[in-house]
Design a protein around this motif. Structure first.
Motif, mmCIF file in Angstrom:
data_model
loop_
_atom_site.group_PDB
_atom_site.id
_atom_site.type_symbol
_atom_site.label_atom_id
_atom_site.label_comp_id
_atom_site.label_asym_id
_atom_site.label_seq_id
_atom_site.Cartn_x
_atom_site.Cartn_y
_atom_site.Cartn_z
ATOM 1 N N LEU A 84 7.230 13.930 0.034
ATOM 2 C CA LEU A 84 6.651 12.613 -0.227
ATOM 3 C C LEU A 84 6.675 11.756 1.036
ATOM 4 O O LEU A 84 5.695 11.067 1.346
ATOM 5 C CB LEU A 84 7.407 11.927 -1.367
ATOM 6 N N ALA A 85 7.774 11.836 1.770
ATOM 7 C CA ALA A 85 7.883 11.085 3.032
ATOM 8 C C ALA A 85 6.781 11.494 4.005
ATOM 9 O O ALA A 85 6.192 10.640 4.680
ATOM 10 C CB ALA A 85 9.261 11.315 3.652
ATOM 11 N N GLU A 86 6.491 12.787 4.080
ATOM 12 C CA GLU A 86 5.433 13.268 4.974
ATOM 13 C C GLU A 86 4.071 12.715 4.552
ATOM 14 O O GLU A 86 3.277 12.313 5.394
ATOM 15 C CB GLU A 86 5.404 14.796 4.987
ATOM 16 N N VAL A 87 3.817 12.678 3.249
ATOM 17 C CA VAL A 87 2.521 12.204 2.743
ATOM 18 C C VAL A 87 2.320 10.725 3.057
ATOM 19 O O VAL A 87 1.223 10.308 3.427
ATOM 20 C CB VAL A 87 2.403 12.453 1.220
ATOM 21 N N VAL A 88 3.385 9.927 2.920
ATOM 22 C CA VAL A 88 3.248 8.481 3.122
ATOM 23 C C VAL A 88 3.672 8.025 4.526
ATOM 24 O O VAL A 88 3.681 6.841 4.814
ATOM 25 C CB VAL A 88 3.994 7.672 2.038
ATOM 26 N N GLN B 16 0.814 -1.217 0.000
ATOM 27 C CA GLN B 16 0.000 0.000 0.000
ATOM 28 C C GLN B 16 0.853 1.274 0.000
ATOM 29 O O GLN B 16 0.486 2.265 -0.619
ATOM 30 C CB GLN B 16 -0.955 -0.004 1.210
ATOM 31 N N VAL B 17 1.991 1.242 0.671
ATOM 32 C CA VAL B 17 2.872 2.419 0.706
ATOM 33 C C VAL B 17 3.433 2.683 -0.689
ATOM 34 O O VAL B 17 3.446 3.837 -1.156
ATOM 35 C CB VAL B 17 3.999 2.247 1.751
ATOM 36 N N ASP B 18 3.892 1.621 -1.368
ATOM 37 C CA ASP B 18 4.402 1.782 -2.737
ATOM 38 C C ASP B 18 3.317 2.350 -3.651
ATOM 39 O O ASP B 18 3.583 3.225 -4.470
ATOM 40 C CB ASP B 18 4.904 0.459 -3.304
#
Length: 146
Positions: free
Chosen positions: A23-27, A3-5
């Motif tokens: 992007l790190a913050e979003v995921v 799901q993260v990918d």
């Protein structure tokens, strides 16, 4: 792909210029973890590249057409399309027609010139695009469980 990918791929399709930090913050992962996942997605060729989407009208190419071909010489037509500056996409297909070509050009006259030049490779059927919609997000196909 977990799901993260999937979320990473989705976010990159929305904004390929997003920073790894954003992007790190979003995921909800660290920047190094996201960077590593993006690298793996690139290595697996799930992410094939990053592209700038340009406005065809602002590039003086307001006229788009889809041209269907019954080709006499598929290789020659493919070569012609590959080298023609107006061709955006060229698909060899099975069925009554052998090629589908998408062009963007600046006028009816230049469209006519393309058609005239391409007729030596087969019989074209031209469809002028009035409007279009292109998906911005492509989700992975999930096979149904049996």
């Amino acid at each position: 792909m977990d799901q993260v990918d999937k979320k990473i791929v989705r976010e990159l399709q929305l904004n390929a210029k997003i920073s790894m930090k954003e992007l790190a913050e979003v995921v909800h992962l660290s920047s190094p973890a996201v960077t590593e996942r993006v690298r793996k997605l690139e290595e697996q060729q799930i992410i094939e590249g990053y592209h700038a989407h340009v406005a065809l009208k602002k590039m003086n190419r307001p006229m788009c057409a889809i041209i269907l071909f019954e080709s006499k010489d598929c290789k020659a037509l493919a070569n012609f399309c590959h080298n023609h500056p107006d061709v955006l996409e060229c698909y060899r297909v099975a069925g009554e027609i052998s090629y589908i070509i998408k062009i963007a050009t600046h006028s009816v006259e230049s469209l006519e010139q393309f058609i005239d030049a391409s007729m030596q490779y087969g019989t074209p059927s031209t469809n002028i695009v009035l409007s279009s919609h292109k998906k911005k997000i492509i989700d992975p196909f999930l096979a149904e469980e049996q």
